[in-house]
Design a protein around this motif. Sequence first.
Motif, PDB file in Angstrom:
ATOM      1  N   VAL A 230      -0.329  -2.835  -9.259  1.00 33.67           N
ATOM      2  CA  VAL A 230      -1.330  -1.761  -9.263  1.00 33.67           C
ATOM      3  C   VAL A 230      -2.459  -2.082 -10.237  1.00 33.67           C
ATOM      4  O   VAL A 230      -3.640  -1.958  -9.901  1.00 33.67           O
ATOM      5  N   LEU A 231      -2.127  -2.495 -11.449  1.00 33.30           N
ATOM      6  CA  LEU A 231      -3.146  -2.783 -12.453  1.00 33.30           C
ATOM      7  C   LEU A 231      -4.000  -3.975 -12.059  1.00 33.30           C
ATOM      8  O   LEU A 231      -5.190  -4.052 -12.408  1.00 33.30           O
ATOM      9  N   ALA A 232      -3.410  -4.910 -11.309  1.00 38.03           N
ATOM     10  CA  ALA A 232      -4.170  -6.077 -10.856  1.00 38.03           C
ATOM     11  C   ALA A 232      -5.285  -5.688  -9.894  1.00 38.03           C
ATOM     12  O   ALA A 232      -6.266  -6.425  -9.731  1.00 38.03           O
ATOM     13  N   ARG A 233      -5.152  -4.532  -9.255  1.00 32.77           N
ATOM     14  CA  ARG A 233      -6.191  -4.042  -8.341  1.00 32.77           C
ATOM     15  C   ARG A 233      -7.358  -3.393  -9.090  1.00 32.77           C
ATOM     16  O   ARG A 233      -8.345  -3.019  -8.467  1.00 32.77           O
ATOM     17  N   LYS A 234      -7.184  -3.233 -10.400  1.00 25.07           N
ATOM     18  CA  LYS A 234      -8.211  -2.651 -11.274  1.00 25.07           C
ATOM     19  C   LYS A 234      -8.716  -1.293 -10.768  1.00 25.07           C
ATOM     20  O   LYS A 234      -9.926  -1.081 -10.597  1.00 25.07           O
ATOM     21  N   PRO A 235      -7.811  -0.354 -10.531  1.00 24.60           N
ATOM     22  CA  PRO A 235      -8.238   0.968 -10.047  1.00 24.60           C
ATOM     23  C   PRO A 235      -8.864   1.787 -11.180  1.00 24.60           C
ATOM     24  O   PRO A 235      -8.595   1.552 -12.364  1.00 24.60           O
ATOM     25  N   ASP A 236      -9.668   2.766 -10.795  1.00 24.73           N
ATOM     26  CA  ASP A 236     -10.210   3.700 -11.782  1.00 24.73           C
ATOM     27  C   ASP A 236      -9.153   4.698 -12.226  1.00 24.73           C
ATOM     28  O   ASP A 236      -9.283   5.314 -13.290  1.00 24.73           O
TER      29      ASP A 236
END
Length: 379
Positions: A230-236
């Motif tokens: 999830v963090l690798a997708r760099k979500p807001d």
Amino acid sequence: MKAILALEDGRLFQGRAFGKPGTTTGEICFNTSMTGYQEVITDPSYRGQIVTMTYPQIGNYGVNPEDTESSEPHVRGFVIGELSPIASNYRSRQTLAEYFTEHGILGIEWVDTRALTKHLRSAGAMRACLTTELSESEALATAQNAPPMEGSDFVKEVSTTEGYTWEQDSRRFALPNTVTGVEGNWLELPPVKHRIVAYDFGIKYNILRRLRQAGFEVEVVNARTSAADVLARKPDGVFLSNGPGDPAALGYIHDEVKQLVGKTPIFGICLGNQILGHVFGGSTYKLKFGHRGGNQPVKDLRTGKISITSQNHGFAVDDSKLPSNIEVTHINLNDDTVEGIRHKEHPVFSVQYHPEAAPGPHDASYFFDEFAALIDSTK
């Protein structure tokens, strides 16, 4: 065709079957909503449950594909007082009985749902068997041998197998204004302002619609997706959805969500709220008969405002087990149970009820804007 509803404590009800004949088991509970039976039937949070509708006549307006909350029905069985002989609505495409037959769901009508609901309020939600083929004694034994809700992980059954970006039409319809003479029309969606990842524990379509209406682009992922992924997708931000079963049985989810706290803004609804209760070091417990319906009063302890809310849960966060850095923001005025929490140090908050269901109708819509403001404040 005759049908039998047997509760594990020995209480029996008889009625007439509709839908697909057979035998089914699940935890029996009741919902006090006067409308919305189609949304109840297709809400993944009802996985593993036989649902009783307290409103006396169900099926009046039929079934249509626009009002489903997921791709399929999830109730194990359906208990009602009377099945409407007429499905009258211009949007209707099927009768409720036809829909149940198509999807293999067993329903029973001619049940004294008032007596059943009063019994469940006194004795509590429990295991049950609904059948058209077993004797009373066999149905009772089947109910008593069914798996309990405690310890059950139904999230693995309802979570999406493949991730996707929500792209369905999420526009809202503006009702005609009889005073000004303005005709009703579809309101255009706002531009995307934030990109978030939503964990699918049994997510409802209308949650996705409301997120898009609030300016979010939503990427939905499976419940077993790692925090690193999830963090690798760099979500807001990250959204934790509603879902079925016992939140205490989801240790593999607790472990991943714990790694997200402090690294990205998080907003949770229903099961998402209970998961955060565990992530924060607290616990959950089973309610006697749960909160299911569109008339639950909730107080926002920060403002004193009281909202009429839609709810569907059988577990609650234990406020006595929460650490000092967690604030209880909302409580249920019927029984003082926790309806919302937030972290005092990190951008994380959640609510136990369903702001997207809107029985108020706009009492709880501010949560989606609050999530957007939380993301803006951390950028």
